[in-house]
Design an enzyme around this catalytic site. Structure first.
Site, PDB file in Angstrom:
ATOM      1  N   ASP A 105       0.823  -1.220   0.000  1.00  0.00           N
ATOM      2  CA  ASP A 105       0.000   0.000   0.000  1.00  0.00           C
ATOM      3  C   ASP A 105       0.851   1.262   0.000  1.00  0.00           C
ATOM      4  O   ASP A 105       0.352   2.351   0.236  1.00  0.00           O
ATOM      5  CB  ASP A 105      -0.954   0.010   1.204  1.00  0.00           C
ATOM      6  CG  ASP A 105      -0.225  -0.186   2.521  1.00  0.00           C
ATOM      7  OD1 ASP A 105       1.000  -0.370   2.508  1.00  0.00           O
ATOM      8  OD2 ASP A 105      -0.903  -0.152   3.564  1.00  0.00           O
ATOM      9  N   LYS A 156       4.166   0.917  15.860  1.00  0.00           N
ATOM     10  CA  LYS A 156       3.097   1.733  16.465  1.00  0.00           C
ATOM     11  C   LYS A 156       3.521   2.259  17.846  1.00  0.00           C
ATOM     12  O   LYS A 156       2.946   1.876  18.890  1.00  0.00           O
ATOM     13  CB  LYS A 156       1.786   0.940  16.580  1.00  0.00           C
ATOM     14  CG  LYS A 156       1.365   0.175  15.302  1.00  0.00           C
ATOM     15  CD  LYS A 156       0.864   1.070  14.211  1.00  0.00           C
ATOM     16  CE  LYS A 156       0.334   0.330  13.002  1.00  0.00           C
ATOM     17  NZ  LYS A 156       1.312  -0.278  12.075  1.00  0.00           N
TER      18      LYS A 156
HETATM   19  N1  GDD Z   1       0.366 -11.360   2.306  1.00  0.00           N
HETATM   20  C1  GDD Z   1      -0.031 -10.699   3.391  1.00  0.00           C
HETATM   21  N2  GDD Z   1      -0.593 -11.387   4.429  1.00  0.00           N
HETATM   22  N3  GDD Z   1       0.064  -9.356   3.413  1.00  0.00           N
HETATM   23  C2  GDD Z   1      -0.350  -8.712   4.513  1.00  0.00           C
HETATM   24  C3  GDD Z   1      -0.924  -9.351   5.616  1.00  0.00           C
HETATM   25  C4  GDD Z   1      -1.052 -10.780   5.554  1.00  0.00           C
HETATM   26  O1  GDD Z   1      -1.560 -11.436   6.468  1.00  0.00           O
HETATM   27  N4  GDD Z   1      -1.250  -8.412   6.537  1.00  0.00           N
HETATM   28  C5  GDD Z   1      -0.879  -7.227   6.029  1.00  0.00           C
HETATM   29  N5  GDD Z   1      -0.355  -7.410   4.792  1.00  0.00           N
HETATM   30  C6  GDD Z   1       0.151  -6.384   3.894  1.00  0.00           C
HETATM   31  C7  GDD Z   1      -0.844  -5.261   3.701  1.00  0.00           C
HETATM   32  O2  GDD Z   1      -1.658  -5.527   2.558  1.00  0.00           O
HETATM   33  C8  GDD Z   1       0.064  -4.068   3.467  1.00  0.00           C
HETATM   34  O3  GDD Z   1       0.411  -3.971   2.090  1.00  0.00           O
HETATM   35  C9  GDD Z   1       1.318  -4.416   4.260  1.00  0.00           C
HETATM   36  O4  GDD Z   1       1.295  -5.808   4.506  1.00  0.00           O
HETATM   37  C10 GDD Z   1       1.427  -3.658   5.593  1.00  0.00           C
HETATM   38  O5  GDD Z   1       0.247  -3.864   6.338  1.00  0.00           O
HETATM   39  P1  GDD Z   1      -0.612  -2.635   6.913  1.00  0.00           P
HETATM   40  O6  GDD Z   1      -1.767  -3.237   7.631  1.00  0.00           O
HETATM   41  O7  GDD Z   1      -0.875  -1.637   5.849  1.00  0.00           O
HETATM   42  O8  GDD Z   1       0.395  -2.076   7.994  1.00  0.00           O
HETATM   43  P2  GDD Z   1       0.536  -0.575   8.507  1.00  0.00           P
HETATM   44  O9  GDD Z   1       0.367   0.404   7.424  1.00  0.00           O
HETATM   45  O10 GDD Z   1      -0.282  -0.411   9.745  1.00  0.00           O
HETATM   46  O11 GDD Z   1       2.104  -0.571   8.967  1.00  0.00           O
HETATM   47  C11 GDD Z   1       3.103  -1.074   8.108  1.00  0.00           C
HETATM   48  O12 GDD Z   1       3.450  -0.127   7.131  1.00  0.00           O
HETATM   49  C12 GDD Z   1       4.023   1.115   7.612  1.00  0.00           C
HETATM   50  C13 GDD Z   1       4.384   1.963   6.409  1.00  0.00           C
HETATM   51  O13 GDD Z   1       3.229   2.284   5.719  1.00  0.00           O
HETATM   52  C14 GDD Z   1       4.335  -1.417   8.967  1.00  0.00           C
HETATM   53  O14 GDD Z   1       5.244  -2.090   8.130  1.00  0.00           O
HETATM   54  C15 GDD Z   1       4.968  -0.164   9.547  1.00  0.00           C
HETATM   55  O15 GDD Z   1       6.163  -0.501  10.231  1.00  0.00           O
HETATM   56  C16 GDD Z   1       5.288   0.820   8.444  1.00  0.00           C
HETATM   57  O16 GDD Z   1       5.823   2.039   8.980  1.00  0.00           O
HETATM   58 MG    MG Z   2      -0.343   0.390   5.492  1.00  0.00          MG
END
Ligand code: GDD
Ligand code: MG
Length: 360
Positions: A105, A156
């Site tokens: 994303d 977080k």
């Molecule tokens: N294949 C797979 N399986 N992908 C997953 C899963 C899963 O179970 N869960 C989450 N993802 C993918 C999501 O689709 C997304 O692209 C990515 O992993 C990160 O998940 P998010 O749920 O969007 O996390 P976030 O935005 O709260 O936090 C993450 O991204 C931040 C940067 O945008 C973390 O990596 C943070 O450390 C980081 O700063």
């Molecule tokens: Mg995200």
């Protein structure tokens, strides 16, 4: 070089737009979000992309096929969500040398070639790209040593844990050694588990700090809107960034009395009727019909949308195949795909679910 892209999420915070369209396929400058990501990767030598197969993956498979431009594309099934680390571990059999891993994303213009050069010169097991944000609390905060070794990774962080503005940009370079730190078949988090194990084991684990590139996590409708407008207004440059002013796609008819102001991108095969006024920033997808005297301002319109005469749309997202019934006043709203409105209808600050036929 291969890149693994995690596209497992449901895009919950982008509803109602993501009910029928996966986040990866949401249009940005009339091209799927993920295509911009892959284009950027290809510009840095990536020739194979592996997607974890997520929500509505069929649409991604139809778009990317087995090859996208000169890039090989593979989709990997994940029967139940395995988390960010489990999702990577699940692709182990395809990854036998240094690879990129990306959150699906995020879009950035980070210099991945420079990041790879740094990763190699450090002999790192993992390198994380870091980007600055105003408030790190919704991200992974990363503290580093002077030589860029990672000291602490706090996913977080609580307010009292915020010691820097640098966060995990969701873009990693990893060595296959990483797989030894992830338990197979289990839902595990690279942020909360794998990275902590690397720190405990004192493995070479580095940050690539990039304070200048564009970076966005397209996590909600507001960010989606902002990303489109940043692209349109040239705050984020990509090969599709149009020149300032109006750009009109092939096969689009524009009545000579239509007026355009600001930055406007109109897709292919559209029809813009007499007296229409489009005040940018506005992006209009392919095959849209904009009826007489309609006014569009500061909005994003997907493909195959129809505006009847005298509609006024401001600050809104109108998804594909929607039809506005004429003399509508729509502001600060999100209409998902296939929404119909009657004539003389008003909406403000609303989110309308796909396929809704509204009535007066
Ligand atoms: N294949 C797979 N399986 N992908 C997953 C899963 C899963 O179970 N869960 C989450 N993802 C993918 C999501 O689709 C997304 O692209 C990515 O992993 C990160 O998940 P998010 O749920 O969007 O996390 P976030 O935005 O709260 O936090 C993450 O991204 C931040 C940067 O945008 C973390 O990596 C943070 O450390 C980081 O700063
Ligand atoms: Mg995200």
């Amino acid at each position: 070089m291969k890149a693994l892209i995690l596209v497992g999420g449901l895009g919950t915070r982008l509803r109602p737009l993501t009910i029928n369209t996966p986040k990866a396929m949401m249009p940005v400058l009339n091209k799927p979000f993920m295509a911009h990501v892959v284009d950027h990767l290809m510009g840095h030598g990536v020739d194979e992309v592996i997607f974890t197969r997520g929500h509505l993956a069929g649409q991604m498979e139809r778009y990317f096929g087995e090859n996208y431009r000169s890039c090989k594309v593979t989709f990997i099934d994940e029967e139940k969500p395995l988390g960010t680390a489990g999702g990577i571990k699940n692709c182990e059999r395809f990854l036998d040398s240094t690879f990129f891993a990306l959150n699906g994303d995020v879009f950035s213009t980070i210099d991945l070639s420079a990041m790879l050069a740094q990763h190699r010169s450090n002999n790192a097991v993992a390198t994380i790209a870091l980007t600055p944000v105003e408030n790190p609390s919704a991200f992974g905060l990363v503290e580093t040593e002077k030589d860029n070794q990672i000291r602490r990774f706090i996913e977080k962080p609580r307010a009292e844990e915020i010691t820097t503005d640098l966060i995990n940009a969701g873009c990693y370079i990893l060595e296959p050694e990483i797989f030894g730190y992830i338990e197979p078949g289990k839902n595990t988090s690279i942020e909360r588990e794998t990275f902590q194990f690397l720190l405990t084991d004192h493995r070479p684990f580095y940050a690539f700090v990039d304070r200048n590139s564009y970076w966005i996590d397209m996590g909600n409708c507001e960010k989606y809107f902002q990303f489109n407008m940043d692209m349109l207004n040239g705050r984020c440059q990509c090969p599709l960034t149009p020149p300032a002013g109006t750009s009109i796609g092939d096969g689009t008819f524009v009545d000579p009395s239509a007026v355009f102001a600001g930055n406007v991108m109109v897709g292919r095969g559209c029809s813009i009727g007499p007296g229409v006024r489009i005040e940018g920033p506005v992006i209009i997808g392919d095959r849209c019909a904009v009826g007489n005297n309609t006014v569009l301002r500061n909005s994003i319109v997907w493909e195959n949308v129809e505006f009847s005469p005298d509609d006024v749309v401001t600050g809104s997202i109108i998804a594909g195949r929607s039809r506005l019934g004429g003399q509508n006043r729509i502001s600060d709203s999100t209409l998902a795909d296939g929404v119909y409105t009657p004539s003389d209808y008003s909406l403000s600050g609303s989110q309308i679910w796909p396929g809704t036929a509204l009535s007066n």
